[in-house]
Design an enzyme around this catalytic site. Sequence first.
Site, PDB file in Angstrom:
ATOM      1  N   ARG A   1      -8.010  18.455 -12.671  1.00 55.75           N
ATOM      2  CA  ARG A   1      -6.606  18.878 -12.615  1.00 55.75           C
ATOM      3  C   ARG A   1      -6.097  18.963 -11.179  1.00 55.75           C
ATOM      4  O   ARG A   1      -4.959  18.616 -10.890  1.00 55.75           O
ATOM      5  CB  ARG A   1      -6.454  20.227 -13.311  1.00 55.75           C
ATOM      6  CG  ARG A   1      -6.634  20.102 -14.810  1.00 55.75           C
ATOM      7  CD  ARG A   1      -6.469  21.445 -15.453  1.00 55.75           C
ATOM      8  NE  ARG A   1      -6.432  21.366 -16.897  1.00 55.75           N
ATOM      9  CZ  ARG A   1      -6.155  22.398 -17.668  1.00 55.75           C
ATOM     10  NH1 ARG A   1      -5.873  23.567 -17.131  1.00 55.75           N
ATOM     11  NH2 ARG A   1      -6.146  22.279 -18.967  1.00 55.75           N
TER      12      ARG A   1
ATOM     13  N   ASP B   1       6.479  35.292 -19.462  1.00 56.47           N
ATOM     14  CA  ASP B   1       5.336  34.495 -19.012  1.00 56.47           C
ATOM     15  C   ASP B   1       5.347  34.486 -17.494  1.00 56.47           C
ATOM     16  O   ASP B   1       6.405  34.613 -16.864  1.00 56.47           O
ATOM     17  CB  ASP B   1       5.426  33.059 -19.551  1.00 56.47           C
ATOM     18  CG  ASP B   1       4.077  32.340 -19.528  1.00 56.47           C
ATOM     19  OD1 ASP B   1       3.440  32.227 -20.593  1.00 56.47           O
ATOM     20  OD2 ASP B   1       3.650  31.916 -18.434  1.00 56.47           O
TER      21      ASP B   1
HETATM   22  C1  LIG Z   1      -2.488  29.386 -23.899  1.00 57.43           C
HETATM   23  S1  LIG Z   1      -0.894  30.032 -23.539  1.00 57.43           S
HETATM   24  C2  LIG Z   1      -0.668  31.113 -24.938  1.00 57.43           C
HETATM   25  C3  LIG Z   1       0.728  31.069 -25.515  1.00 57.43           C
HETATM   26  C4  LIG Z   1       0.938  31.899 -26.778  1.00 57.43           C
HETATM   27  N1  LIG Z   1       0.753  33.301 -26.514  1.00 57.43           N
HETATM   28  C5  LIG Z   1       0.032  31.445 -27.876  1.00 57.43           C
HETATM   29  O1  LIG Z   1      -0.950  32.120 -28.217  1.00 57.43           O
HETATM   30  O2  LIG Z   1       0.279  30.377 -28.438  1.00 57.43           O
HETATM   31  C6  LIG Z   1      -1.264  31.188 -22.214  1.00 57.43           C
HETATM   32  C7  LIG Z   1      -0.055  31.594 -21.417  1.00 57.43           C
HETATM   33  O3  LIG Z   1      -0.404  32.730 -20.622  1.00 57.43           O
HETATM   34  C8  LIG Z   1       0.305  32.646 -19.409  1.00 57.43           C
HETATM   35  N2  LIG Z   1      -0.337  33.512 -18.394  1.00 57.43           N
HETATM   36  C9  LIG Z   1      -1.495  33.303 -17.707  1.00 57.43           C
HETATM   37  N3  LIG Z   1      -1.711  34.291 -16.830  1.00 57.43           N
HETATM   38  C10 LIG Z   1      -0.681  35.156 -16.964  1.00 57.43           C
HETATM   39  C11 LIG Z   1      -0.326  36.386 -16.310  1.00 57.43           C
HETATM   40  N4  LIG Z   1      -1.086  36.909 -15.333  1.00 57.43           N
HETATM   41  N5  LIG Z   1       0.818  37.023 -16.682  1.00 57.43           N
HETATM   42  C12 LIG Z   1       1.596  36.481 -17.660  1.00 57.43           C
HETATM   43  N6  LIG Z   1       1.325  35.327 -18.308  1.00 57.43           N
HETATM   44  C13 LIG Z   1       0.202  34.672 -17.959  1.00 57.43           C
HETATM   45  C14 LIG Z   1       0.251  31.163 -19.064  1.00 57.43           C
HETATM   46  O4  LIG Z   1       1.263  30.799 -18.151  1.00 57.43           O
HETATM   47  C15 LIG Z   1       0.417  30.522 -20.449  1.00 57.43           C
HETATM   48  O5  LIG Z   1       1.753  30.170 -20.713  1.00 57.43           O
END
Ligand SMILES: C[S@@+](CC[C@H](N)C(=O)[O-])C[C@H]1O[C@@H](n2cnc3c(N)ncnc32)[C@H](O)[C@@H]1O
Length: 287
Positions: free
Chosen positions: A48, A157
């Site tokens: 990546r 997010d």
């Molecule tokens: C795999 S997605 C999950 C989306 C949704 N909750 C689901 O289960 O389908 C993970 C998300 O967590 C966010 N994320 C990662 N670290 C984070 C943080 N410290 N604070 C807020 N969001 C975060 C990422 O940007 C990403 O959009």
Amino acid sequence: MSNLKLSETRAEVSWTLEQNDFEEVAQIARQYFGLALNESKKSLIQARLTRRMEALGLSEFSQYLNRLNGSHGVAERQELLSVLTTNVTHFFREDHHFKTLREDILPGLMARARAGGRVRIWSAGCSTGQEPYSIAMTVLDMFPDAGSLDFKILATDIDPVVVKKAQSGSYTPAELEGLPAELSKAFVTTQAASSAQLLIKEDVKKMVTFKVLNLIEPLPVAGPFDAIFCRNVTIYFDRETQAHVWGELCAVLDDNAFLFIGHSERISGPLAGKMQKEGFTTYRKVP
Ligand SMILES: C[S@@+](CC[C@H](N)C(=O)[O-])C[C@H]1O[C@@H](n2cnc3c(N)ncnc32)[C@H](O)[C@@H]1O
């Protein structure tokens, strides 16, 4: 000396991310985002980072580290976050949570809202919006008058790019995966500028407020929330950060309110006594 090297032919790009460089990226990821980069993911991270460096026209990893720590640092670290995490999501992911929402939670919340009370649900780590829109559609499908009451969904997010996309409510047919046909008929319009994009209807969008929010920083929200969906977000956090985030979320949950987490996540440690397990990856705050 730079430690990431591009092979001669573009068709066979191969990099070597040295251990000290990996550790520097891991340190930045931990410091700014609470992410715990796992050695086992090193080749994925390398691939990546390769794409990101190619996009920037950089050939030396030292140049990329300079960028991360230099005047472009804030913006580049945000890009790094997107590089290191996944935004994978879809409508009605882990559908059993929505069954619990429909059957065990919403009837009581709607009774309160109809009596003039306040109802708040939070999608924490909402990615491109499929999760909060699934919640809003579930609510409106059962209770079409919910939008006219004090019934709101907060969706947040850390990544501003996904928040912007979520706010647009504009999806390709592939991105609507998981959305049942009857809900698609009721809540998605084909009246978009491009036939390749479908739009979430305004009554659904109006229920959801989107914000950029980093869950490892002090929370700028007071609650109380009646349910929090924080699913598949803490998978990258180290144990300490994970426990911190669960604790913060528990603090803004109302008594007896629900917390839904992702299929590979578990609540353990000191908080386990406060959050009673109600089902698979479903917890309820003990008063
Ligand atoms: C795999 S997605 C999950 C989306 C949704 N909750 C689901 O289960 O389908 C993970 C998300 O967590 C966010 N994320 C990662 N670290 C984070 C943080 N410290 N604070 C807020 N969001 C975060 C990422 O940007 C990403 O959009």
